[in-house]
Scaffold this motif. Sequence first.
Motif, PDB file in Angstrom:
ATOM      1  N   LYS A 129       0.849  -1.187   0.000  1.00  0.00           N
ATOM      2  CA  LYS A 129       0.000   0.000   0.000  1.00  0.00           C
ATOM      3  C   LYS A 129       0.893   1.248   0.000  1.00  0.00           C
ATOM      4  CE  LYS A 129      -3.713   2.280   2.409  1.00  0.00           C
ATOM      5  NZ  LYS A 129      -4.547   2.338   3.587  1.00  0.00           N
ATOM      6  N   GLY A 130       0.610   2.173  -0.900  1.00  0.00           N
ATOM      7  CA  GLY A 130       1.361   3.420  -0.982  1.00  0.00           C
ATOM      8  C   GLY A 130       2.585   3.368  -1.873  1.00  0.00           C
ATOM      9  N   ASP A 131       2.873   2.211  -2.493  1.00  0.00           N
ATOM     10  CA  ASP A 131       4.025   2.115  -3.385  1.00  0.00           C
ATOM     11  C   ASP A 131       3.878   3.061  -4.576  1.00  0.00           C
ATOM     12  OD1 ASP A 131       5.497   0.240  -2.006  1.00  0.00           O
ATOM     13  OD2 ASP A 131       4.885  -1.459  -3.249  1.00  0.00           O
ATOM     14  N   GLN A 132       4.994   3.649  -4.959  1.00  0.00           N
ATOM     15  CA  GLN A 132       5.094   4.442  -6.179  1.00  0.00           C
ATOM     16  C   GLN A 132       5.915   3.602  -7.157  1.00  0.00           C
ATOM     17  OE1 GLN A 132       3.601   7.649  -6.290  1.00  0.00           O
ATOM     18  NE2 GLN A 132       2.792   6.804  -4.385  1.00  0.00           N
ATOM     19  N   PHE A 133       5.427   3.429  -8.367  1.00  0.00           N
ATOM     20  CA  PHE A 133       6.130   2.606  -9.358  1.00  0.00           C
ATOM     21  C   PHE A 133       6.655   3.466 -10.495  1.00  0.00           C
ATOM     22  CE2 PHE A 133       3.752  -0.692  -7.234  1.00  0.00           C
ATOM     23  CZ  PHE A 133       4.642  -1.752  -7.230  1.00  0.00           C
ATOM     24  N   PHE A 134       7.872   3.145 -10.932  1.00  0.00           N
ATOM     25  CA  PHE A 134       8.522   3.801 -12.054  1.00  0.00           C
ATOM     26  C   PHE A 134       9.189   2.722 -12.890  1.00  0.00           C
ATOM     27  CE2 PHE A 134       8.684   6.509  -8.331  1.00  0.00           C
ATOM     28  CZ  PHE A 134       8.078   7.670  -8.801  1.00  0.00           C
ATOM     29  N   GLU A 135       9.521   3.069 -14.102  1.00  0.00           N
ATOM     30  CA  GLU A 135      10.272   2.142 -14.937  1.00  0.00           C
ATOM     31  C   GLU A 135      11.342   2.926 -15.685  1.00  0.00           C
ATOM     32  OE1 GLU A 135       9.498  -1.082 -18.473  1.00  0.00           O
ATOM     33  OE2 GLU A 135       7.988  -0.828 -16.918  1.00  0.00           O
ATOM     34  N   ASP A 136      12.552   2.396 -15.678  1.00  0.00           N
ATOM     35  CA  ASP A 136      13.644   2.997 -16.428  1.00  0.00           C
ATOM     36  C   ASP A 136      14.476   1.874 -17.043  1.00  0.00           C
ATOM     37  OD1 ASP A 136      15.183   5.239 -17.349  1.00  0.00           O
ATOM     38  OD2 ASP A 136      16.714   4.740 -15.862  1.00  0.00           O
ATOM     39  N   ARG A 137      14.768   1.994 -18.313  1.00  0.00           N
ATOM     40  CA  ARG A 137      15.570   1.004 -19.045  1.00  0.00           C
ATOM     41  C   ARG A 137      15.004  -0.417 -18.928  1.00  0.00           C
ATOM     42  NH1 ARG A 137      20.573   3.585 -20.436  1.00  0.00           N
ATOM     43  NH2 ARG A 137      20.805   5.454 -19.212  1.00  0.00           N
ATOM     44  N   GLY A 138      13.676  -0.511 -18.830  1.00  0.00           N
ATOM     45  CA  GLY A 138      13.033  -1.813 -18.740  1.00  0.00           C
ATOM     46  C   GLY A 138      13.024  -2.418 -17.356  1.00  0.00           C
ATOM     47  N   ILE A 139      13.525  -1.694 -16.354  1.00  0.00           N
ATOM     48  CA  ILE A 139      13.525  -2.174 -14.973  1.00  0.00           C
ATOM     49  C   ILE A 139      12.393  -1.489 -14.220  1.00  0.00           C
ATOM     50  CG2 ILE A 139      14.823  -2.344 -12.807  1.00  0.00           C
ATOM     51  CD1 ILE A 139      16.100  -3.972 -15.048  1.00  0.00           C
ATOM     52  N   LYS A 140      11.491  -2.271 -13.664  1.00  0.00           N
ATOM     53  CA  LYS A 140      10.389  -1.735 -12.868  1.00  0.00           C
ATOM     54  C   LYS A 140      10.888  -1.514 -11.440  1.00  0.00           C
ATOM     55  CE  LYS A 140       5.510  -2.497 -11.951  1.00  0.00           C
ATOM     56  NZ  LYS A 140       4.386  -3.420 -12.117  1.00  0.00           N
ATOM     57  N   ILE A 141      10.615  -0.326 -10.901  1.00  0.00           N
ATOM     58  CA  ILE A 141      11.128   0.079  -9.594  1.00  0.00           C
ATOM     59  C   ILE A 141       9.969   0.494  -8.707  1.00  0.00           C
ATOM     60  CG2 ILE A 141      12.667   1.683  -8.398  1.00  0.00           C
ATOM     61  CD1 ILE A 141      13.895   2.179 -11.281  1.00  0.00           C
ATOM     62  N   ALA A 142       9.972   0.010  -7.456  1.00  0.00           N
ATOM     63  CA  ALA A 142       8.962   0.395  -6.475  1.00  0.00           C
ATOM     64  C   ALA A 142       9.626   1.132  -5.319  1.00  0.00           C
ATOM     65  CB  ALA A 142       8.242  -0.844  -5.937  1.00  0.00           C
ATOM     66  N   LEU A 143       8.969   2.198  -4.874  1.00  0.00           N
ATOM     67  CA  LEU A 143       9.411   2.947  -3.696  1.00  0.00           C
ATOM     68  C   LEU A 143       8.199   3.206  -2.822  1.00  0.00           C
ATOM     69  CD1 LEU A 143      11.050   4.489  -6.299  1.00  0.00           C
ATOM     70  CD2 LEU A 143      12.100   5.514  -4.327  1.00  0.00           C
ATOM     71  N   ASP A 144       8.367   3.063  -1.512  1.00  0.00           N
ATOM     72  CA  ASP A 144       7.295   3.491  -0.622  1.00  0.00           C
ATOM     73  C   ASP A 144       7.324   5.020  -0.595  1.00  0.00           C
ATOM     74  OD1 ASP A 144       8.864   4.463   1.874  1.00  0.00           O
ATOM     75  OD2 ASP A 144       9.663   2.449   1.533  1.00  0.00           O
ATOM     76  N   MET A 145       6.248   5.652  -0.119  1.00  0.00           N
ATOM     77  CA  MET A 145       6.127   7.106  -0.195  1.00  0.00           C
ATOM     78  C   MET A 145       7.235   7.825   0.584  1.00  0.00           C
ATOM     79  SD  MET A 145       4.847   9.661  -1.564  1.00  0.00           S
ATOM     80  CE  MET A 145       3.361   9.213  -2.377  1.00  0.00           C
ATOM     81  N   LYS A 146       7.592   7.334   1.755  1.00  0.00           N
ATOM     82  CA  LYS A 146       8.647   7.972   2.547  1.00  0.00           C
ATOM     83  C   LYS A 146       9.971   7.941   1.785  1.00  0.00           C
ATOM     84  CE  LYS A 146      11.560   7.047   6.463  1.00  0.00           C
ATOM     85  NZ  LYS A 146      11.950   6.009   7.373  1.00  0.00           N
ATOM     86  N   SER A 147      10.306   6.789   1.222  1.00  0.00           N
ATOM     87  CA  SER A 147      11.553   6.665   0.476  1.00  0.00           C
ATOM     88  C   SER A 147      11.539   7.537  -0.772  1.00  0.00           C
ATOM     89  CB  SER A 147      11.797   5.208   0.086  1.00  0.00           C
ATOM     90  OG  SER A 147      11.932   4.409   1.245  1.00  0.00           O
ATOM     91  N   PHE A 148      10.392   7.638  -1.417  1.00  0.00           N
ATOM     92  CA  PHE A 148      10.276   8.470  -2.611  1.00  0.00           C
ATOM     93  C   PHE A 148      10.672   9.913  -2.307  1.00  0.00           C
ATOM     94  CE2 PHE A 148       7.667  11.420  -5.111  1.00  0.00           C
ATOM     95  CZ  PHE A 148       8.196  11.170  -6.363  1.00  0.00           C
ATOM     96  N   LEU A 149      10.264  10.420  -1.156  1.00  0.00           N
ATOM     97  CA  LEU A 149      10.590  11.798  -0.783  1.00  0.00           C
ATOM     98  C   LEU A 149      12.096  12.012  -0.661  1.00  0.00           C
ATOM     99  CD1 LEU A 149       7.777  12.363   1.864  1.00  0.00           C
ATOM    100  CD2 LEU A 149       7.844  13.203  -0.503  1.00  0.00           C
ATOM    101  N   TYR A 150      12.827  11.011  -0.192  1.00  0.00           N
ATOM    102  CA  TYR A 150      14.278  11.106  -0.038  1.00  0.00           C
ATOM    103  C   TYR A 150      15.039  10.810  -1.331  1.00  0.00           C
ATOM    104  CZ  TYR A 150      13.744  11.179   5.054  1.00  0.00           C
ATOM    105  OH  TYR A 150      13.416  11.503   6.341  1.00  0.00           O
ATOM    106  N   LEU A 151      14.433  10.030  -2.229  1.00  0.00           N
ATOM    107  CA  LEU A 151      15.169   9.510  -3.383  1.00  0.00           C
ATOM    108  C   LEU A 151      14.769  10.099  -4.730  1.00  0.00           C
ATOM    109  CD1 LEU A 151      15.284   5.748  -2.348  1.00  0.00           C
ATOM    110  CD2 LEU A 151      17.097   7.462  -2.135  1.00  0.00           C
ATOM    111  N   ALA A 152      13.827  11.019  -4.757  1.00  0.00           N
ATOM    112  CA  ALA A 152      13.401  11.610  -6.029  1.00  0.00           C
ATOM    113  C   ALA A 152      14.607  12.205  -6.756  1.00  0.00           C
ATOM    114  CB  ALA A 152      12.340  12.674  -5.784  1.00  0.00           C
TER     115      ALA A 152
END
Length: 108
Positions: free
Chosen positions: A51-74
Motif C-alpha cells: 500500500k502506498g508504493d510508487q512505481f517507475f520504470e527505467d531502461r526496462g527495470i520496474k522500480i517500487a518505492l514506498d512514499m517515505k523513500s520516494f521523498l528522499y530519493l526523487a
Amino acid sequence: MITITDKAKSKIDHLMHDSEMGSDYFLRVSVKGGGCSGLSYNLDFDNEAQKGDQFFEDRGIKIALDMKSFLYLAGTELDFTDGLNGKGFAFNNPNASRSCGCGESFSV
C-alpha cells in the motif's frame, strides 16, 4: 523517479536471471534509518506491491518505492561500480546533503 545507468541495468538483469525471477518481480528501493550518516539505502527484489508504493520504470527495470523513500530519493541515479575502490550499487542522490565515506548512508 529513480534512473538506472547501463551498468546497473546489466547487473540487475544478471541477478534476476541467475535467481530465476519471473517478469512479475521488480526492484524495491527504500530508505531506512541507520548508518553513520542517519539514513541508509536498501535494495531488494519483490513481487508484491505494498500500500502506498510508487512505481517507475527505467531502461526496462520496474522500480517500487514506498512514499517515505520516494521523498528522499526523487531524482536519484542508481549506478553499479566494479572498480578497484569497491564493487556494488551506488546511489547518486541529489537530495543528500552529506554522505558517509562508503556511500551506504546519507543525511538530508
